[in-house]
Design an enzyme around this catalytic site. Structure first.
Site, short mmCIF file in Angstrom:
data_model
loop_
_atom_site.label_atom_id
_atom_site.label_comp_id
_atom_site.label_asym_id
_atom_site.label_seq_id
_atom_site.Cartn_x
_atom_site.Cartn_y
_atom_site.Cartn_z
N ASP A 78 0.82 -1.20 0.00
CA ASP A 78 0.00 0.00 0.00
C ASP A 78 0.86 1.26 0.00
O ASP A 78 2.08 1.20 0.20
CB ASP A 78 -0.95 0.00 1.22
CG ASP A 78 -0.26 -0.38 2.52
OD1 ASP A 78 0.98 -0.29 2.59
OD2 ASP A 78 -0.96 -0.76 3.47
N ASN A 147 -7.47 -2.70 14.19
CA ASN A 147 -8.87 -2.91 13.78
C ASN A 147 -9.01 -4.09 12.82
O ASN A 147 -10.05 -4.27 12.20
CB ASN A 147 -9.45 -1.64 13.15
CG ASN A 147 -8.75 -1.25 11.85
OD1 ASN A 147 -7.82 -1.92 11.43
ND2 ASN A 147 -9.20 -0.18 11.22
N HIS A 149 -7.23 -4.55 10.03
CA HIS A 149 -6.95 -4.30 8.61
C HIS A 149 -5.68 -5.02 8.16
O HIS A 149 -4.78 -5.28 8.95
CB HIS A 149 -6.94 -2.80 8.26
CG HIS A 149 -5.75 -2.00 8.68
ND1 HIS A 149 -5.82 -0.67 8.98
CD2 HIS A 149 -4.44 -2.32 8.82
CE1 HIS A 149 -4.63 -0.21 9.26
NE2 HIS A 149 -3.77 -1.19 9.18
N GLU A 154 -9.67 -1.81 5.12
CA GLU A 154 -10.30 -1.49 6.39
C GLU A 154 -11.54 -2.37 6.61
O GLU A 154 -12.01 -3.03 5.67
CB GLU A 154 -10.72 -0.01 6.39
CG GLU A 154 -9.55 0.97 6.21
CD GLU A 154 -8.68 1.13 7.47
OE1 GLU A 154 -8.56 0.17 8.27
OE2 GLU A 154 -8.11 2.21 7.64
C1 GLP Z 1 -0.33 0.22 8.66
C2 GLP Z 1 -0.13 -0.52 7.32
C3 GLP Z 1 -0.36 -1.98 7.48
C4 GLP Z 1 0.29 -2.42 8.78
C5 GLP Z 1 -0.48 -1.89 9.93
C6 GLP Z 1 0.14 -2.13 11.29
O1 GLP Z 1 -1.16 1.28 8.59
N1 GLP Z 1 -0.90 -0.04 6.21
O2 GLP Z 1 0.15 -2.68 6.36
O3 GLP Z 1 0.32 -3.80 8.87
O4 GLP Z 1 -0.87 -0.55 9.72
O5 GLP Z 1 1.13 -1.21 11.59
P1 GLP Z 1 2.10 -1.37 12.82
O6 GLP Z 1 3.02 -2.47 12.50
O7 GLP Z 1 2.82 -0.03 12.94
O8 GLP Z 1 1.26 -1.66 14.02
#
Ligand code: GLP
Length: 254
Positions: A78, A147, A149, A154
């Site tokens: 992404d 959440n 995702h 989402e």
């Molecule tokens: C982000 C990314 C995800 C990631 C998630 C968790 O926003 N788009 O691909 O897995 O949120 O992030 P973190 O590892 O900082 O908790």
């Protein structure tokens, strides 16, 4: 059982490690063994704080001469929309800084679904086509949002969704706003869809910390529920979960 064996025989692996670093090392080992077994592997990569120690360990292995990425192609999950690629918080800059600048990967084969809001539909289609033209993703690395995702799919995302423009959930904006001190956090992103992710041949999910425990629980039990996009991973045949005790819902020893 070594990680190469895990990749070949697993239908579902849920591995619990003593720490975030130990889970990260195991996930890095799986990526390294995948590339050693198939030097022109196609990797799906992820951002997020969870991945930082994973990439640090891959860089360390590269520096020791244990693995080469010279023939690897990568596709990130992404990217924020309307954020210049050279902005320090773009996922392009993040990936360069954490991984690509420190290994021998050809940056021309490191793809990130960059888009502006006015060309996102065409860019999304191009991204899907490019993944298909490379033969598909051998191993997709995934984190998980609090959440549920995956990528930026989402809650409410369809099981069959493909790469597309999405509006970020308020919880995601709250979770990621800490990275943006010079401008407001983008409200939209382009992300591989859940269907795109499920098309990968193997999936490795890393989740650590108590803030992920509920999402991991919902993702691994009870079948697909659009309220937890990661629950779609139950429909994939080769998923390995790399958890610490907190994300696995285990109470710390007194
Ligand atoms: C982000 C990314 C995800 C990631 C998630 C968790 O926003 N788009 O691909 O897995 O949120 O992030 P973190 O590892 O900082 O908790």
């Amino acid at each position: 059982m070594d990680t190469e064996t895990i990749m070949l025989v697993s239908s579902f692996q849920r591995m619990i490690f003593a720490s975030h670093n130990a889970a990260a090392q195991a996930a890095a080992d799986l990526i390294i063994s995948t590339v050693r077994a198939k030097p022109d592997a196609v990797l799906g990569l992820a951002t997020g704080g969870t991945m930082e120690p994973v990439y640090a360990r891959i860089v360390a292995a590269f520096k020791k001469g244990a693995v080469s990425f010279a023939q690897v192609t990568s596709f990130n999950l992404d990217e924020y929309v309307d954020l210049p690629p050279d902005h320090p918080n773009s996922y392009r800059s993040t990936m360069d800084e954490l991984l690509f600048n420190h290994i021998d990967i050809d940056k021309a084969r490191t793809f990130i679904p960059a888009a502006r809001s006015d060309d996102s539909a065409a860019r999304a289609d191009d991204y899907e086509r490019l993944i298909a033209e490379t033969g598909g993703i051998d191993l997709q690395l995934l984190g998980i949002g609090g959440n549920g995702h995956i990528g930026f799919n989402e809650p409410g995302s369809s099981r069959d969704s493909r790469t597309r423009l999405v509006e970020l959930h308020q919880k995601t904006i709250e979770a990621n706003a800490r990275f943006f001190d010079d401008r407001p956090m983008p409200s939209h992103a382009i992300t591989m869809g859940i269907g795109t992710i499920l098309s990968a041949r193997n999936i490795a999910v890393v989740a650590t910390g108590t803030t992920k425990a509920d999402a991991v629980h919902a993702a691994t039990l009870g079948g697909f529920d659009a309220a937890c996009p990661a629950s779609a991973l139950q429909e994939h045949k080769h998923v390995s979960w790399f958890l610490d005790a907190a994300a696995a819902g285990q109470k710390a020893a007194a």
